[in-house]
Design a protein around this motif. Structure first.
Motif, PDB file in Angstrom:
ATOM      1  N   HIS A   1       0.822  -1.213   0.000  1.00  0.00           N
ATOM      2  CA  HIS A   1       0.000   0.000   0.000  1.00  0.00           C
ATOM      3  C   HIS A   1       0.859   1.267   0.000  1.00  0.00           C
ATOM      4  N   LEU A   2       1.918   1.262   0.793  1.00  0.00           N
ATOM      5  CA  LEU A   2       2.794   2.436   0.828  1.00  0.00           C
ATOM      6  C   LEU A   2       3.480   2.645  -0.515  1.00  0.00           C
ATOM      7  N   ARG A   3       3.918   1.552  -1.121  1.00  0.00           N
ATOM      8  CA  ARG A   3       4.584   1.645  -2.413  1.00  0.00           C
ATOM      9  C   ARG A   3       3.621   2.189  -3.481  1.00  0.00           C
ATOM     10  N   ALA A   4       2.386   1.685  -3.484  1.00  0.00           N
ATOM     11  CA  ALA A   4       1.391   2.158  -4.461  1.00  0.00           C
ATOM     12  C   ALA A   4       1.098   3.641  -4.258  1.00  0.00           C
ATOM     13  N   HIS A   5       0.965   4.042  -2.997  1.00  0.00           N
ATOM     14  CA  HIS A   5       0.696   5.446  -2.700  1.00  0.00           C
ATOM     15  C   HIS A   5       1.844   6.342  -3.151  1.00  0.00           C
ATOM     16  N   LEU A   6       3.061   5.984  -2.790  1.00  0.00           N
ATOM     17  CA  LEU A   6       4.217   6.820  -3.108  1.00  0.00           C
ATOM     18  C   LEU A   6       4.429   6.930  -4.618  1.00  0.00           C
ATOM     19  N   ARG A   7       4.287   5.823  -5.326  1.00  0.00           N
ATOM     20  CA  ARG A   7       4.468   5.865  -6.773  1.00  0.00           C
ATOM     21  C   ARG A   7       3.432   6.760  -7.441  1.00  0.00           C
ATOM     22  N   GLN A   8       2.168   6.613  -7.021  1.00  0.00           N
ATOM     23  CA  GLN A   8       1.119   7.436  -7.618  1.00  0.00           C
ATOM     24  C   GLN A   8       1.298   8.907  -7.244  1.00  0.00           C
TER      25      GLN A   8
END
Length: 200
Positions: A153-160
């Protein structure tokens, strides 16, 4: 399952991501051009600010940044109770502090812009946003299992966040807003690198 995003916001997100990938996209687009390129997408006006005009792109990016950060903070807040890993606790504390600061800045800029205080993304589950169902799942696990889910979830948030902030850098016009976008890109990439070291 994520709920459907409104047609106007889908178009806006597509426009942001297309412009983020366009090599020829100029920095500092004149207000009239930027406002026209997103006209009708955010449902916001381009009122006067203390240093010029907020474009529709500026306002829509700020609104989306607020919505995304509000969804992420509950994940970061549960880290201390779901894992004893000191590295994860330190990471979550730092990221939470930074996101709260960005959230405060984005809300202040929205107030300066004259945009409505209501959240236009209420009930929307868009890329980079953690859903209520996903939060429920996170609350049901601990230790390494929690860390693996949180990492996703953190990775998806940061990338977006980096992707749409890059679009704002290139197409936004209000100086304080594009400055915030620049910081989001810098910090987001740095945190993704740190997250790589935490992956179990």
């Amino acid at each position: 399952m994520r709920t459907a995003v409104s047609a106007s916001m889908s178009l806006f997100l597509a426009a942001l991501l297309v412009t983020a990938c366009a090599d020829e996209a100029p920095t500092g687009t004149p207000p009239s051009t930027a406002a026209t390129s997103t006209a009708g997408l955010s449902g916001s006006v381009s009122p006067s600010g203390s240093a010029g005009l907020f474009s529709a792109t500026d306002i829509a990016w700020l609104q989306l940044t607020v919505a995304m950060n509000e969804r992420l903070l509950p994940v970061l807040d549960m880290v201390p109770s779901r894992t004893t890993d000191p590295a994860w606790r330190t990471f979550a504390a730092r990221l939470g502090t930074a996101h709260r600061a960005d959230l405060s800045t984005a809300r202040r800029l929205l107030a300066e812009s004259g945009a409505p205080a209501t959240n236009p993304h209420e009930g929307h589950d868009m890329p980079g946003m953690v859903t209520e169902q996903e939060l429920t799942t996170l609350r049901s696990v601990t230790g390494v299992a929690f860390q693996r889910l949180a990492d996703q979830h953190l990775r998806a948030h940061l990338r977006q966040a980096v992707r749409i902030a890059t679009a704002e850098q290139r197409n936004g016009v209000y100086p304080a807003t594009t400055a915030l976008a620049t910081e989001v890109v810098r910090a987001g990439n740095a945190e993704l690198t740190r997250l790589d070291r935490l992956t179990p």
